[in-house]
Design a protein around this motif. Structure first.
Motif, PDB file in Angstrom:
ATOM      1  N   GLU A 155       0.828  -1.208   0.000  1.00  8.24           N
ATOM      2  CA  GLU A 155       0.000   0.000   0.000  1.00  8.24           C
ATOM      3  C   GLU A 155       0.864   1.261   0.000  1.00  8.24           C
ATOM      4  OE1 GLU A 155      -3.615   2.080   2.528  1.00  8.24           O
ATOM      5  OE2 GLU A 155      -3.004   0.028   3.002  1.00  8.24           O
ATOM      6  N   ARG A 156       1.945   1.256   0.810  1.00  8.27           N
ATOM      7  CA  ARG A 156       2.854   2.418   0.817  1.00  8.27           C
ATOM      8  C   ARG A 156       3.472   2.640  -0.560  1.00  8.27           C
ATOM      9  NH1 ARG A 156       4.239   0.223   5.663  1.00  8.27           N
ATOM     10  NH2 ARG A 156       6.163  -0.698   4.877  1.00  8.27           N
ATOM     11  N   MET A 158       2.227   1.786  -3.410  1.00  5.76           N
ATOM     12  CA  MET A 158       1.179   2.302  -4.298  1.00  5.76           C
ATOM     13  C   MET A 158       1.023   3.808  -4.115  1.00  5.76           C
ATOM     14  SD  MET A 158      -1.717  -0.711  -4.069  1.00  5.76           S
ATOM     15  CE  MET A 158      -3.000   0.419  -4.516  1.00  5.76           C
ATOM     16  N   GLU A 159       0.995   4.241  -2.862  1.00  2.00           N
ATOM     17  CA  GLU A 159       0.859   5.668  -2.577  1.00  2.00           C
ATOM     18  C   GLU A 159       2.047   6.448  -3.125  1.00  2.00           C
ATOM     19  OE1 GLU A 159       0.330   5.769   1.650  1.00  2.00           O
ATOM     20  OE2 GLU A 159      -1.728   4.998   1.511  1.00  2.00           O
ATOM     21  N   GLU A 164      -1.520   2.204  -8.866  1.00  2.00           N
ATOM     22  CA  GLU A 164      -1.479   0.751  -8.692  1.00  2.00           C
ATOM     23  C   GLU A 164      -0.057   0.218  -8.765  1.00  2.00           C
ATOM     24  OE1 GLU A 164      -4.179  -1.247  -8.101  1.00  2.00           O
ATOM     25  OE2 GLU A 164      -5.249   0.647  -7.907  1.00  2.00           O
TER      26      GLU A 164
END
Length: 171
Positions: A155-156, A158-159, A164
C-alpha cells in the motif's frame, strides 16, 4: 497467482549456454518468453514416474498438461505439444515450504541437465540450498511470513507511485 506462490521453471542448461546466458545469472523475461527452450532437448523419458515420486499425480485441465501436486500448493506442471515436452513449471507454496520437494526437484533437475529459472528471472544451478534461499528472499515468503506487513508495504508503494503496483509481487 496467489501472493504466497513462488514460481519457477526447469530449462535445459545446454540451451541456456547456447543462447549466451550463464547458468547462475539472469534470464530476462523477453528471452524467456520468446525462445523455445525445449526445442533441442527433452527431459529423461521417466520424468512422469520421477515427478510422481515427489508429488502425487493430479487431474489436469488439459490433455496437454501433466500435473503433480495440488492446484493451490506446491506442484509441478509439464506442458506437452506435438508429442514433446515444451515446458516444465513448478510452484512452491511459501506458506509451507517443503524441503523434501525441493531436494527431489533439484536432484531431478541436475540429472536432467537443467537449470532453474525463478519468477524474477534468476537462473540457479539445481541446488536445493540455492532454491530454498531464493524462496526465502522472495515476495511470496515475505507475504507468507507476515501478510499484514506485506500488504502495508504494498500500500505504501502504491501511494508513493500514485497508483497501482505493477503486480502483487512488488511488495
Amino acid at each position: 497467482m496467489a501472493a504466497w506462490e513462488f514460481d519457477g521453471w526447469l530449462l535445459p542448461a545446454a540451451e541456456i549456454a547456447r543462447c549466451g546466458y550463464a547458468p547462475s545469472g539472469t534470464l530476462p523475461d523477453e528471452a524467456f518468453e520468446t525462445i523455445d527452450w525445449w526445442s533441442t532437448a527433452q527431459p529423461p523419458a521417466d520424468y512422469a514416474r520421477r515427478f510422481g515420486e515427489i508429488l502425487p499425480p493430479a487431474a489436469s485441465w488439459s490433455p496437454n498438461v501433466e500435473r503433480w501436486g495440488p492446484e493451490d500448493g506446491t506442484r509441478i506442471d509439464v506442458v506437452r505439444a506435438d508429442g514433446r515436452v515444451g515446458e516444465i513449471y513448478f510452484r512452491l507454496d511459501a506458506r509451507a515450504p517443503d524441503p523434501d520437494f525441493v531436494h527431489g526437484l533439484t536432484a531431478f533437475a541436475a540429472e536432467a541437465g537443467t537449470v532453474v529459472r525463478t519468477e524474477d528471472g534468476t537462473l540457479l544451478e539445481p541446488d536445493p540450498e540455492a532454491l530454498l534461499a531464493a524462496l526465502a528472499r522472495s515476495p511470496a515468503a515475505a507475504f507468507a511470513a507476515d501478510p499484514r506487513a506485506f500488504l502495508a508495504r504494498l500500500e505504501r508503494r502504491m501511494e508513493e507511485r500514485g497508483g497501482e503496483p505493477r503486480s502483487p509481487r512488488d511488495g
